[in-house]
Design an enzyme around this catalytic site. Structure first.
Site, PDB file in Angstrom:
ATOM      1  N   ARG A 125      25.558  -5.884  24.840  1.00 16.46           N
ATOM      2  CA  ARG A 125      24.713  -4.810  25.345  1.00 16.46           C
ATOM      3  C   ARG A 125      23.699  -4.367  24.289  1.00 16.46           C
ATOM      4  O   ARG A 125      24.001  -3.601  23.364  1.00 16.46           O
ATOM      5  CB  ARG A 125      25.528  -3.602  25.810  1.00 16.46           C
ATOM      6  CG  ARG A 125      24.611  -2.583  26.531  1.00 16.46           C
ATOM      7  CD  ARG A 125      25.359  -1.538  27.273  1.00 16.46           C
ATOM      8  NE  ARG A 125      26.283  -2.064  28.270  1.00 16.46           N
ATOM      9  CZ  ARG A 125      25.943  -2.583  29.465  1.00 16.46           C
ATOM     10  NH1 ARG A 125      24.650  -2.661  29.801  1.00 16.46           N
ATOM     11  NH2 ARG A 125      26.854  -3.056  30.288  1.00 16.46           N
ATOM     12  N   ARG A 141      22.754 -15.183  29.791  1.00 16.33           N
ATOM     13  CA  ARG A 141      23.061 -14.308  28.641  1.00 16.33           C
ATOM     14  C   ARG A 141      24.499 -14.476  28.140  1.00 16.33           C
ATOM     15  O   ARG A 141      24.873 -13.892  27.125  1.00 16.33           O
ATOM     16  CB  ARG A 141      22.786 -12.850  28.990  1.00 16.33           C
ATOM     17  CG  ARG A 141      23.674 -12.298  30.100  1.00 16.33           C
ATOM     18  CD  ARG A 141      23.359 -10.827  30.346  1.00 16.33           C
ATOM     19  NE  ARG A 141      24.268 -10.277  31.367  1.00 16.33           N
ATOM     20  CZ  ARG A 141      24.348  -8.992  31.656  1.00 16.33           C
ATOM     21  NH1 ARG A 141      23.592  -8.108  31.015  1.00 16.33           N
ATOM     22  NH2 ARG A 141      25.187  -8.559  32.577  1.00 16.33           N
ATOM     23  N   HIS A 170      15.635  -8.102  29.822  1.00 15.06           N
ATOM     24  CA  HIS A 170      16.271  -6.793  30.008  1.00 15.06           C
ATOM     25  C   HIS A 170      16.272  -6.012  28.685  1.00 15.06           C
ATOM     26  O   HIS A 170      17.331  -5.641  28.175  1.00 15.06           O
ATOM     27  CB  HIS A 170      17.710  -7.036  30.498  1.00 15.06           C
ATOM     28  CG  HIS A 170      18.375  -5.875  31.147  1.00 15.06           C
ATOM     29  ND1 HIS A 170      18.650  -4.704  30.481  1.00 15.06           N
ATOM     30  CD2 HIS A 170      18.850  -5.698  32.397  1.00 15.06           C
ATOM     31  CE1 HIS A 170      19.265  -3.870  31.299  1.00 15.06           C
ATOM     32  NE2 HIS A 170      19.399  -4.428  32.459  1.00 15.06           N
ATOM     33  N   ASP A 221      16.885   4.261  37.599  1.00 15.78           N
ATOM     34  CA  ASP A 221      17.066   2.819  37.822  1.00 15.78           C
ATOM     35  C   ASP A 221      16.029   2.420  38.859  1.00 15.78           C
ATOM     36  O   ASP A 221      16.250   2.543  40.061  1.00 15.78           O
ATOM     37  CB  ASP A 221      18.482   2.528  38.330  1.00 15.78           C
ATOM     38  CG  ASP A 221      18.853   1.058  38.146  1.00 15.78           C
ATOM     39  OD1 ASP A 221      20.051   0.738  38.269  1.00 15.78           O
ATOM     40  OD2 ASP A 221      17.936   0.256  37.871  1.00 15.78           O
ATOM     41  N   GLU A 248      11.875  -3.440  31.499  1.00 18.76           N
ATOM     42  CA  GLU A 248      12.252  -4.833  31.733  1.00 18.76           C
ATOM     43  C   GLU A 248      11.228  -5.588  32.594  1.00 18.76           C
ATOM     44  O   GLU A 248      11.233  -5.435  33.827  1.00 18.76           O
ATOM     45  CB  GLU A 248      13.602  -4.874  32.433  1.00 18.76           C
ATOM     46  CG  GLU A 248      14.669  -3.983  31.849  1.00 18.76           C
ATOM     47  CD  GLU A 248      15.820  -3.736  32.819  1.00 18.76           C
ATOM     48  OE1 GLU A 248      16.043  -4.592  33.715  1.00 18.76           O
ATOM     49  OE2 GLU A 248      16.482  -2.691  32.719  1.00 18.76           O
TER      50      GLU A 248
HETATM   51  O1  TA6 Z   1      18.305  -3.408  34.927  1.00 22.02           O
HETATM   52  C1  TA6 Z   1      18.986  -2.299  35.454  1.00 22.02           C
HETATM   53  C2  TA6 Z   1      20.413  -2.708  35.798  1.00 22.02           C
HETATM   54  O2  TA6 Z   1      20.425  -3.628  36.864  1.00 22.02           O
HETATM   55  C3  TA6 Z   1      21.204  -1.441  36.123  1.00 22.02           C
HETATM   56  O3  TA6 Z   1      21.445  -1.311  37.521  1.00 22.02           O
HETATM   57  C4  TA6 Z   1      22.496  -1.617  35.314  1.00 22.02           C
HETATM   58  O4  TA6 Z   1      23.443  -2.359  36.040  1.00 22.02           O
HETATM   59  C5  TA6 Z   1      21.956  -2.381  34.107  1.00 22.02           C
HETATM   60  O5  TA6 Z   1      21.047  -3.335  34.673  1.00 22.02           O
HETATM   61  C6  TA6 Z   1      22.988  -2.973  33.198  1.00 22.02           C
HETATM   62  O6  TA6 Z   1      23.574  -4.095  33.807  1.00 22.02           O
HETATM   63  P1  TA6 Z   1      24.718  -4.902  32.948  1.00 22.02           P
HETATM   64  O7  TA6 Z   1      25.175  -6.013  33.849  1.00 22.02           O
HETATM   65  O8  TA6 Z   1      24.061  -5.382  31.702  1.00 22.02           O
HETATM   66  O9  TA6 Z   1      25.782  -3.872  32.658  1.00 22.02           O
END
Ligand code: TA6
Length: 298
Positions: A73, A95, A165, A211, A270
């Site tokens: 993360r 990823r 992301h 979001d 993103e």
């Molecule tokens: O990009 C936004 C998102 O899709 C959110 O809805 C949240 O789920 C975030 O990505 C993080 O996703 P992850 O799978 O990395 O926990």
């Protein structure tokens, strides 16, 4: 392995390979103005982008997982071939895959680039039965470019979503403005709901869980950190949409790999192919990317 990578792809003073504290191989890029980038071969994930003064421009959670099979993360997680939740793991398998170094270059004096490659393999074919090649090229030359190229190596069309992301480090999200989205339609996807809105004020100020998928977004937005007096510019190429995400306090509790207060220290902006999938005919290629740059207080 590290010695071999250095021997094959290292560039004196610009590109070297090391193992991180988890013993995972990473590439370290340095341009001649003293900027520095670190990229894990796992996930092809940029984890650090530093200024010559060693200021970190990206955010990595203090509780990030460093376990194979789990996403890290922070930094710039790659999204491919799926965005969000669905038949595949969240945001796809790119990823959480092992990428190989394919080539390196010094495209112009003081610049450095390294290209990683991900091919279909037994585990991807099990869940996504499509032969493919994805290349990720990271270029550092004051700005940071991450570009992906997807090739359909199969005999049937390939459909995918993809993007970057990126987690941008902030001093305080309540003292941050995102500029450039005024008048743009977005889908609010909080809690799975899908309501539409239009970005009214010029400055998007985040003060709750956010979001949003901004559709057909401008190719350039700014993230203005008013406390640090720093502006980061995000430019996208061949990517239609832009997602803005911050979980805020309540939603953060759902992420065991995110500290409870860390939501105030980052925003995800993103460049994302999220609203309309890409269709690649056999042997067709699709290339897309982002370029990140910044102005800091002198
Ligand atoms: O990009 C936004 C998102 O899709 C959110 O809805 C949240 O789920 C975030 O990505 C993080 O996703 P992850 O799978 O990395 O926990």
């Amino acid at each position: 392995m590290i010695e071999r990578l250095d021997e094959l792809f290292g560039i004196k003073g610009a590109l070297t390979f090391q193992r991180d504290s988890h013993q995972w191989p990473k590439a370290i890029l340095q341009d001649d103005s003293g900027h520095r980038v670190e990229i894990l071969l796992y996930g092809g994930q940029v984890l650090s982008w530093q200024t010559p003064k060693n200021d970190e421009l990206l955010f990595v959670s203090s509780k990030a997982n460093f376990q194979r099979g789990k996403p890290v993360r922070g930094g710039i997680p790659l999204v491919f071939p799926q965005f969000g939740k669905g038949e595949l793991p969240s945001h796809g398998f790119a990823r959480t895959s092992a990428w190989e170094v394919k080539r390196s270059a010094s495209p112009q004096p003081g610049a450095v680039s390294v290209t990683f490659e991900l091919l279909d393999n037994r585990s991807t074919m099990d869940i996504w039965p499509h032969p493919f090649v994805v290349e990720l090229t990271v270029t550092l030359n004051k700005s940071l470019k991450t570009e992906m190229k997807v090739v359909n190596c199969g005999t049937t069309p390939l459909y995918f979503f993809a993007g970057f992301h990126t987690y941008f480090r902030l001093a305080d999200i309540t003292r941050t403005q995102i500029l450039g989205l005024q008048g743009i339609t977005f889908i609010d996807t909080r809690r799975g709901a899908k309501s539409y809105g239009v970005q009214q004020p010029e400055a998007l100020i985040i003060d709750e869980e956010t979001d949003r998928n901004y559709l057909n977004a401008p190719n350039e937005v700014q993230i203005v950190d008013q406390l640090l007096n720093r502006t980061v510019t995000v430019k996208k190429k061949n990517i239609k949409d832009l997602v803005v995400w911050n979980p805020w306090a309540e939603k953060s509790k759902e992420f065991q790999d995110l500290g409870p207060q860390e939501f105030s220290s980052f925003v995800c902006v993103e460049p994302m192919i999220v609203n309309q999938k890409i269709t690649l005919e056999p042997r067709q290629t699709h290339e897309f990317g982002q370029e990140l740059s910044y102005q800091a207080a002198s």
